[in-house]
Write an enzyme that holds these catalytic residues in place. Structure first.
Site, PDB file in Angstrom:
ATOM      1  N   ASP A  65       0.827  -1.211   0.000  1.00 35.10           N
ATOM      2  CA  ASP A  65       0.000   0.000   0.000  1.00 35.10           C
ATOM      3  C   ASP A  65       0.864   1.264   0.000  1.00 35.10           C
ATOM      4  O   ASP A  65       1.973   1.269   0.537  1.00 35.10           O
ATOM      5  CB  ASP A  65      -0.917  -0.016   1.234  1.00 35.10           C
ATOM      6  CG  ASP A  65      -2.077   0.959   1.085  1.00 35.10           C
ATOM      7  OD1 ASP A  65      -2.403   1.336  -0.056  1.00 35.10           O
ATOM      8  OD2 ASP A  65      -2.645   1.355   2.119  1.00 35.10           O
ATOM      9  N   ASN A 125       1.247   3.393  -2.948  1.00 35.95           N
ATOM     10  CA  ASN A 125       1.752   3.823  -4.266  1.00 35.95           C
ATOM     11  C   ASN A 125       1.234   5.203  -4.662  1.00 35.95           C
ATOM     12  O   ASN A 125       1.985   6.044  -5.173  1.00 35.95           O
ATOM     13  CB  ASN A 125       1.303   2.834  -5.360  1.00 35.95           C
ATOM     14  CG  ASN A 125       1.956   1.482  -5.232  1.00 35.95           C
ATOM     15  OD1 ASN A 125       2.894   1.317  -4.463  1.00 35.95           O
ATOM     16  ND2 ASN A 125       1.463   0.520  -5.989  1.00 35.95           N
ATOM     17  N   SER A 130      -7.498  -5.535  -5.146  1.00 32.84           N
ATOM     18  CA  SER A 130      -8.587  -6.129  -4.374  1.00 32.84           C
ATOM     19  C   SER A 130      -9.902  -6.066  -5.137  1.00 32.84           C
ATOM     20  O   SER A 130     -10.029  -5.312  -6.112  1.00 32.84           O
ATOM     21  CB  SER A 130      -8.739  -5.399  -3.029  1.00 32.84           C
ATOM     22  OG  SER A 130      -9.392  -4.153  -3.223  1.00 32.84           O
ATOM     23  N   ASN A 164     -10.955  -2.573  -5.355  1.00 27.42           N
ATOM     24  CA  ASN A 164     -10.163  -1.591  -6.112  1.00 27.42           C
ATOM     25  C   ASN A 164     -10.785  -1.214  -7.463  1.00 27.42           C
ATOM     26  O   ASN A 164     -10.345  -0.248  -8.107  1.00 27.42           O
ATOM     27  CB  ASN A 164      -8.715  -2.069  -6.302  1.00 27.42           C
ATOM     28  CG  ASN A 164      -7.880  -2.024  -5.037  1.00 27.42           C
ATOM     29  OD1 ASN A 164      -6.991  -2.841  -4.822  1.00 27.42           O
ATOM     30  ND2 ASN A 164      -8.155  -1.048  -4.156  1.00 27.42           N
ATOM     31  N   LEU A 210      -6.495  -4.791   7.479  1.00 23.64           N
ATOM     32  CA  LEU A 210      -6.195  -5.867   6.528  1.00 23.64           C
ATOM     33  C   LEU A 210      -6.884  -5.667   5.180  1.00 23.64           C
ATOM     34  O   LEU A 210      -6.510  -6.305   4.190  1.00 23.64           O
ATOM     35  CB  LEU A 210      -6.572  -7.229   7.113  1.00 23.64           C
ATOM     36  CG  LEU A 210      -5.699  -7.694   8.277  1.00 23.64           C
ATOM     37  CD1 LEU A 210      -6.222  -9.008   8.861  1.00 23.64           C
ATOM     38  CD2 LEU A 210      -4.250  -7.882   7.833  1.00 23.64           C
ATOM     39  N   GLU A 238       1.437 -13.164  12.327  1.00 26.47           N
ATOM     40  CA  GLU A 238       1.987 -11.992  13.001  1.00 26.47           C
ATOM     41  C   GLU A 238       1.817 -10.805  12.056  1.00 26.47           C
ATOM     42  O   GLU A 238       2.069 -10.926  10.854  1.00 26.47           O
ATOM     43  CB  GLU A 238       3.478 -12.204  13.304  1.00 26.47           C
ATOM     44  CG  GLU A 238       3.750 -13.283  14.317  1.00 26.47           C
ATOM     45  CD  GLU A 238       3.152 -12.992  15.693  1.00 26.47           C
ATOM     46  OE1 GLU A 238       3.104 -11.804  16.085  1.00 26.47           O
ATOM     47  OE2 GLU A 238       2.717 -13.950  16.368  1.00 26.47           O
TER      48      GLU A 238
END
Ligand code: IPE
Ligand code: IPE
Ligand code: MG
Length: 235
Positions: free
Chosen positions: A20, A22, A65, A68, A188, A200
């Site tokens: 993420d 850009n 996604s 998007n 997320l 993690e």
């Protein structure tokens, strides 16, 4: 300063990146968002290569996604174009190459040519040792719903964690041990909803086009400082 990482072990087999930042990176330079994606695509190749060098067997990147599509036609088509270019390039080096490329997502909604090329690259690289998953038109919830529907249509009446896991795009792969999100957001965004149960999480303000091997090292070093308990007790 992060420790220099040499080689990862079986504790860290799978790293996933939410690439993420850009658009903001480009904006800061007075450039169009598309320029950020272009540089981001170059950085993606460098990061994949570096992960292979430090012994990571599975790398997953979030490239596009299901949400998007809300972006401008110009931006979406520039991302699709970059993906097409990457696929062509990867096909060129597929013979005897190291990289198995797999796409996670509903490819049927992509431009037909891109879908065909993507499936072709998957086939060409299916026996290569290091896996890179490219999440493309991917949504974590859609993935689960689609898997459940497929199981139902196959006559399944009782679904287990095992059968569901085996019906996801990531079937047969270990869940991500570490999920790295660049760009400073703490979420997320519908990425690997099922598979991230015990991952993690590592968040950095670094914008994706600025991501360097040192930033990967910082995430990996942090991962090795964590204690994964999976609900148990240690120490
Ligand atoms: C991530 O960067 C790449 C994609 C979502 C395709 P963004 O384009 O979301 O960049 P920002 O978050 O707007 O800076
Ligand atoms: C997540 O980034 C998707 C990808 C990196 C491909 P977004 O920029 O789409 O996420 P939000 O909108 O900030 O949650
Ligand atoms: Mg973003």
């Amino acid at each position: 300063m992060a420790d220099k990482v040499t080689l990862c072990d079986e504790r860290l087999q799978h790293i996933a990146f939410i690439m993420d930042g850009n658009g903001r990176w480009a904006k800061k330079r007075g450039m169009p968002r598309e320029y950020g994606h272009k540089v981001g695509a170059k950085v993606f190749k460098e990061v994949i290569k570096y992960c292979g060098d430090i012994g990571i067997k599975y790398v997953t990147v979030y490239a596009f996604s299901t949400e998007n599509w809300k972006r401008s036609e110009k931006e979406v088509s520039s991302i699709m174009k970059l993906l097409g270019e990457y696929i062509k390039e990867a096909e060129g080096s597929a013979d005897g190459g190291e990289l198995r490329v797999k796409f996670l997502g509903d490819l049927s909604k992509l431009p037909k040519e891109l879908e065909r090329e993507a499936l072709r690259l998957e086939k060409m690289t299916e026996n290569c040792p290091q896996t890179v998953n490219i999440a493309l038109n991917y949504g974590g919830r859609a993935e689960i719903v689609e898997a459940v529907n497929r199981l139902i249509s196959q006559g399944e009446t009782s679904i287990t964690e095992k059968t569901l896991s085996a019906s996801l795009y990531t079937a047969g792969m270990p869940d991500p041990d570490l999920i790295v999100r660049t760009g400073g957001e703490f979420r997320l965004s519908n990425f690997l909803m099922w598979q991230s149960a015990y991952s993690e999480l590592y968040f950095t303000n670094t914008l994706w086009p600025d991501m360097k091997s040192e930033d990967v090292d910082a995430a990996v070093s942090e991962f090795y400082r964590r204690t994964r308990r999976y609900g148990g007790v240690t120490g």
